[in-house]
Design a protein around this motif. Sequence first.
Motif, PDB file in Angstrom:
ATOM      1  N   LYS A 170     -17.799  16.952  -3.436  1.00  0.00           N
ATOM      2  CA  LYS A 170     -19.024  17.236  -2.679  1.00  0.00           C
ATOM      3  C   LYS A 170     -18.710  17.712  -1.265  1.00  0.00           C
ATOM      4  N   ASP A 171     -17.780  17.004  -0.603  1.00  0.00           N
ATOM      5  CA  ASP A 171     -17.535  17.234   0.817  1.00  0.00           C
ATOM      6  C   ASP A 171     -16.303  18.075   1.103  1.00  0.00           C
ATOM      7  N   ASN A 172     -15.487  18.301   0.057  1.00  0.00           N
ATOM      8  CA  ASN A 172     -14.199  18.968   0.262  1.00  0.00           C
ATOM      9  C   ASN A 172     -13.361  18.197   1.279  1.00  0.00           C
ATOM     10  N   ASP A 173     -13.459  16.868   1.206  1.00  0.00           N
ATOM     11  CA  ASP A 173     -12.780  15.969   2.139  1.00  0.00           C
ATOM     12  C   ASP A 173     -11.663  15.250   1.379  1.00  0.00           C
ATOM     13  N   VAL A 174     -10.446  15.719   1.518  1.00  0.00           N
ATOM     14  CA  VAL A 174      -9.305  15.250   0.716  1.00  0.00           C
ATOM     15  C   VAL A 174      -8.774  13.914   1.219  1.00  0.00           C
ATOM     16  N   PHE A 175      -8.897  13.647   2.506  1.00  0.00           N
ATOM     17  CA  PHE A 175      -8.253  12.499   3.146  1.00  0.00           C
ATOM     18  C   PHE A 175      -8.489  11.168   2.424  1.00  0.00           C
ATOM     19  N   PRO A 176      -9.729  10.727   2.150  1.00  0.00           N
ATOM     20  CA  PRO A 176      -9.927   9.402   1.554  1.00  0.00           C
ATOM     21  C   PRO A 176      -9.281   9.268   0.185  1.00  0.00           C
ATOM     22  N   PHE A 177      -9.486  10.259  -0.691  1.00  0.00           N
ATOM     23  CA  PHE A 177      -8.992  10.166  -2.059  1.00  0.00           C
ATOM     24  C   PHE A 177      -7.467  10.098  -2.093  1.00  0.00           C
ATOM     25  N   VAL A 178      -6.815  11.015  -1.398  1.00  0.00           N
ATOM     26  CA  VAL A 178      -5.350  11.086  -1.421  1.00  0.00           C
ATOM     27  C   VAL A 178      -4.735   9.823  -0.823  1.00  0.00           C
ATOM     28  N   VAL A 179      -5.252   9.376   0.314  1.00  0.00           N
ATOM     29  CA  VAL A 179      -4.687   8.208   1.006  1.00  0.00           C
ATOM     30  C   VAL A 179      -4.825   6.945   0.156  1.00  0.00           C
ATOM     31  N   ILE A 180      -6.005   6.735  -0.433  1.00  0.00           N
ATOM     32  CA  ILE A 180      -6.219   5.539  -1.244  1.00  0.00           C
ATOM     33  C   ILE A 180      -5.336   5.556  -2.488  1.00  0.00           C
ATOM     34  N   VAL A 181      -5.282   6.671  -3.184  1.00  0.00           N
ATOM     35  CA  VAL A 181      -4.467   6.770  -4.399  1.00  0.00           C
ATOM     36  C   VAL A 181      -2.997   6.525  -4.086  1.00  0.00           C
ATOM     37  N   LEU A 182      -2.482   7.146  -3.018  1.00  0.00           N
ATOM     38  CA  LEU A 182      -1.081   6.954  -2.635  1.00  0.00           C
ATOM     39  C   LEU A 182      -0.806   5.501  -2.249  1.00  0.00           C
ATOM     40  N   SER A 183      -1.728   4.882  -1.516  1.00  0.00           N
ATOM     41  CA  SER A 183      -1.527   3.485  -1.116  1.00  0.00           C
ATOM     42  C   SER A 183      -1.516   2.561  -2.324  1.00  0.00           C
ATOM     43  N   ILE A 184      -2.346   2.867  -3.325  1.00  0.00           N
ATOM     44  CA  ILE A 184      -2.369   2.068  -4.553  1.00  0.00           C
ATOM     45  C   ILE A 184      -1.023   2.162  -5.271  1.00  0.00           C
ATOM     46  N   ILE A 185      -0.540   3.390  -5.413  1.00  0.00           N
ATOM     47  CA  ILE A 185       0.719   3.609  -6.130  1.00  0.00           C
ATOM     48  C   ILE A 185       1.877   2.910  -5.417  1.00  0.00           C
ATOM     49  N   VAL A 186       1.971   3.106  -4.100  1.00  0.00           N
ATOM     50  CA  VAL A 186       3.050   2.483  -3.316  1.00  0.00           C
ATOM     51  C   VAL A 186       2.961   0.963  -3.382  1.00  0.00           C
ATOM     52  N   GLY A 187       1.741   0.414  -3.237  1.00  0.00           N
ATOM     53  CA  GLY A 187       1.558  -1.032  -3.274  1.00  0.00           C
ATOM     54  C   GLY A 187       1.964  -1.634  -4.602  1.00  0.00           C
ATOM     55  N   ILE A 188       1.570  -0.992  -5.702  1.00  0.00           N
ATOM     56  CA  ILE A 188       1.903  -1.510  -7.038  1.00  0.00           C
ATOM     57  C   ILE A 188       3.406  -1.439  -7.283  1.00  0.00           C
ATOM     58  N   VAL A 189       4.033  -0.337  -6.920  1.00  0.00           N
ATOM     59  CA  VAL A 189       5.478  -0.177  -7.131  1.00  0.00           C
ATOM     60  C   VAL A 189       6.255  -1.239  -6.351  1.00  0.00           C
ATOM     61  N   LEU A 190       5.925  -1.430  -5.075  1.00  0.00           N
ATOM     62  CA  LEU A 190       6.625  -2.427  -4.253  1.00  0.00           C
ATOM     63  C   LEU A 190       6.408  -3.837  -4.794  1.00  0.00           C
ATOM     64  N   ASN A 191       5.203  -4.112  -5.279  1.00  0.00           N
ATOM     65  CA  ASN A 191       4.900  -5.438  -5.795  1.00  0.00           C
ATOM     66  C   ASN A 191       5.694  -5.735  -7.062  1.00  0.00           C
ATOM     67  N   ILE A 192       5.740  -4.761  -7.952  1.00  0.00           N
ATOM     68  CA  ILE A 192       6.505  -4.940  -9.197  1.00  0.00           C
ATOM     69  C   ILE A 192       7.989  -5.159  -8.880  1.00  0.00           C
ATOM     70  N   MET A 193       8.506  -4.373  -7.930  1.00  0.00           N
ATOM     71  CA  MET A 193       9.914  -4.527  -7.535  1.00  0.00           C
ATOM     72  C   MET A 193      10.167  -5.917  -6.961  1.00  0.00           C
ATOM     73  N   HIS A 194       9.205  -6.419  -6.154  1.00  0.00           N
ATOM     74  CA  HIS A 194       9.348  -7.728  -5.526  1.00  0.00           C
ATOM     75  C   HIS A 194       9.337  -8.853  -6.554  1.00  0.00           C
ATOM     76  N   ILE A 195       8.469  -8.742  -7.554  1.00  0.00           N
ATOM     77  CA  ILE A 195       8.316  -9.814  -8.544  1.00  0.00           C
ATOM     78  C   ILE A 195       9.464  -9.829  -9.546  1.00  0.00           C
ATOM     79  N   PHE A 196       9.872  -8.640 -10.011  1.00  0.00           N
ATOM     80  CA  PHE A 196      10.794  -8.595 -11.145  1.00  0.00           C
ATOM     81  C   PHE A 196      12.219  -8.127 -10.807  1.00  0.00           C
ATOM     82  N   PHE A 197      12.423  -7.471  -9.658  1.00  0.00           N
ATOM     83  CA  PHE A 197      13.735  -6.869  -9.411  1.00  0.00           C
ATOM     84  C   PHE A 197      14.360  -7.304  -8.083  1.00  0.00           C
ATOM     85  N   ILE A 198      13.692  -7.021  -6.946  1.00  0.00           N
ATOM     86  CA  ILE A 198      14.279  -7.261  -5.634  1.00  0.00           C
ATOM     87  C   ILE A 198      13.397  -8.216  -4.841  1.00  0.00           C
TER      88      ILE A 198
END
Length: 435
Positions: A170-198
């Motif tokens: 609607k707004d052609n506003d990329v900032f919210p979508f990209v930032v939230i998706v990237l933060s989700i991916i980074v957060g999940i990856v770091l969490n999995i690494m913390h619990i099961f690997f490092i």
Amino acid sequence: MDTYLWILFLATATLSILPLSRLDVFSVSKRYFYFKYLSIFLFIWTIVTDLKYLSDIPFLTYYISLTVFPLIFILTALLFMSIRRYLGKKIPKLAVIFFLIFLLLELFATYSNNFFLMMIDIPYSSDITFDMIRGANFGWFFMIHTGVCYSIIAYSFVMISKRLYINLKKDNDVFPFVVIVLSIIVGIVLNIMHIFFIEFMIDPTYIAFVLLVSLLYTIFYIRDIKMILKIKGNDLILDNLREMYLLVNQRGEVVSASSELVEKFDICVDNKISFEDFKIMVSNKAVIYKDPSELDSEYIEDKIYLHMMEKKIYLPMLKRKGTFYLFYDETKNQKYINELNFVLTHDLMTKIYNRNYFETLEKEIEEDYNKYSLVMFDLDGLKIFNDYLGHEAGDKLLKNFADALTQVTKKFKDLIPIRMGGDEFLLIGLNKDMN
């Protein structure tokens, strides 16, 4: 803990405290109700984490480390409820019941861990340390805890990502979508690494939660028109405005309105009505205009006349702007103008148009109409009628004749009755063959 880790922790802790500095801004809309409690519990997690690192009392170290688990679940549940409320969706009662039951189980598993080892596979001892707890294996209930929290978070992020993607289109506003998706991916990856690997010294779940809430704070709160005005203190000015107002966001949705406007036209701002829908809703009660030239010549007695002014509002990190609409009630002025126009253009005795109106209309006829007809009437003998029967009878004769002309104009369109003066009348037919 190393110096750079302390710096990282302090920076993260500062981010978690910032929303608490202005808790009042969460009151600008019901959509932010649960975000307030999300911020409060995130701050509690900061305190618990700080105590965990600083404590040298084994009992305190052990149970503070365990307290993190129910805190994470509470934050997860609040995140789910915050996002649903923000999106305008109801929170299912079954979900609330599940959260309460599971929280009781979390508390039982956490504070009975010394006996059943359901969270971490290490009982309390007088010589226990934070490093020993950090290196312990997880219990079976911790796996359930992790699965439930991940499921809730995943569902929450699917909800918010869908909405942000719709807004992106609607707004052609990329900032919210990209930032939230990237933060989700980074957060999940770091969490999995913390619990099961490092094993990280600082829990990445805590860092990810703080960053995520900070991003949501930026995207939802700071980019909201009502929030901007609240933070800048302009809400006090708006509350004391004598005029009615509307605040509209970059998508044309009404996000705030003065109490007088809400009461007068019975509108609900929380329904996310568009500005165009608002104008349609009030059209049966009001006439909204930006310029007096837009108004019809006919004054409508039972409507409110609102003179509208608009001003663009800059929104941080947005390509578009919101709009501030101010409405001045000009009903009395329009009524006076209408009465003045009536006096200028009408014969006060017969209530039909007068010679002034004819002279105005004459120029328009010559310019805009290729075909028109004129019928002249002269009531002969009016002076004799007045002399023998009185002027009241003569006036009544003029009124009756004017009424007869008015009745004719109701049957045939584009006919205009005019009293030129004395006993002379004129009937103008526009675009009509009067033969």
